[in-house]
Scaffold this motif. Sequence first.
Motif, mmCIF file in Angstrom:
data_model
loop_
_atom_site.group_PDB
_atom_site.id
_atom_site.type_symbol
_atom_site.label_atom_id
_atom_site.label_comp_id
_atom_site.label_asym_id
_atom_site.label_seq_id
_atom_site.Cartn_x
_atom_site.Cartn_y
_atom_site.Cartn_z
ATOM 1 N N PRO A 48 0.840 -1.213 0.000
ATOM 2 C CA PRO A 48 0.000 0.000 0.000
ATOM 3 C C PRO A 48 0.875 1.263 0.000
ATOM 4 O O PRO A 48 1.946 1.279 0.617
ATOM 5 N N TYR A 49 0.416 2.305 -0.678
ATOM 6 C CA TYR A 49 1.176 3.556 -0.769
ATOM 7 C C TYR A 49 0.278 4.702 -0.304
ATOM 8 O O TYR A 49 -0.582 5.177 -1.047
ATOM 9 N N CYS A 50 0.478 5.135 0.941
ATOM 10 C CA CYS A 50 -0.366 6.187 1.499
ATOM 11 C C CYS A 50 0.453 7.412 1.900
ATOM 12 O O CYS A 50 -0.070 8.340 2.493
ATOM 13 N N ARG A 51 1.738 7.397 1.582
ATOM 14 C CA ARG A 51 2.593 8.546 1.896
ATOM 15 C C ARG A 51 2.766 9.403 0.641
ATOM 16 O O ARG A 51 1.967 9.360 -0.274
ATOM 17 N N SER A 52 3.819 10.173 0.634
ATOM 18 C CA SER A 52 4.123 11.003 -0.532
ATOM 19 C C SER A 52 4.355 10.126 -1.756
ATOM 20 O O SER A 52 4.877 9.011 -1.659
ATOM 21 N N HIS A 53 3.967 10.614 -2.917
ATOM 22 C CA HIS A 53 4.188 9.886 -4.171
ATOM 23 C C HIS A 53 5.378 10.452 -4.944
ATOM 24 O O HIS A 53 5.521 10.205 -6.131
#
Length: 290
Positions: free
Chosen positions: A145-150
């Motif tokens: 999962p990627y929920c931080r800065s992109h």
Amino acid sequence: MHRWISIPFSTVFAIALLGNSTLLYVMKTEPSLHKPMFYFLSMLALTDLVLSLTTVPKMLSIFWFNAREITFKACLVQMFFLHSFAIMESAVLLAMAFDRYVAVCNPLRYSSILTNSLIAKIGLLALVRASGLMLPLPFLLHRLPYCRSHVISHCYCEHMAVVKLACADTRFNNIYGIFVALFIVGLDLLCIGHSYLMILRTVLSLATREERLKALGTCLAHICAILFFYTPVVLSSVIHRFGHHIAPHVHILMANLYLLFPPMMNPIVYGVKTKEIRERVLTAFSRKRL
């Protein structure tokens, strides 16, 4: 400043494309260069072309058009090709070390050992090894999962830069990345070092100084290619692991140097140091002028 920064990048890219394309053209059209050493050199030039085309066009689009976005799937594809062909270049350099070992230590058996079928198998094995080691990475990253800065802190999708964006346990990704890096760099460098120890032992046993210089001269271009490839890799890894107080742009420049410097320098060194290639290139340009 992006347009000014793009000037050295585009210059290096143009030299890499022109140099490697020229090498491939000369070695394809000249029958006298259809030999094991030049087959391996063709693999190296092709690998350098793919490495350059995988990363530099996107870099230049950032500098020229401020196109700073990339889709997640495109990022994973770029990462796969980038790391796969970097591993393949290491394998080709190892194969070229074996070629030089046979040429210096077993010159009478050179043609019988390095047959066309063996060279094709070595090339296929290098491709399978690189693809096999890198194939799990996109799937491992896709499940996170990627929920931080992109925002990736590089000009391209480097594995660890993407891993840092995940908001989950990434220990397995970190361990796998370190394992692959140590396995490839450690094993290949160990085998290359062993080959050159055997070459040095044979060279020192030769009777005259002229023979020793001639034997070492055949390895000079390959030694330069090894230094061009592995020196930025080692420096970049050391800075990445231990240079916590170094400015971010230094990390980025080192990572770019690792990808851009070898594709630019390899055709220049082999064009200058290899007599057969130098003569064919000069002859080709002379014909065009006439």
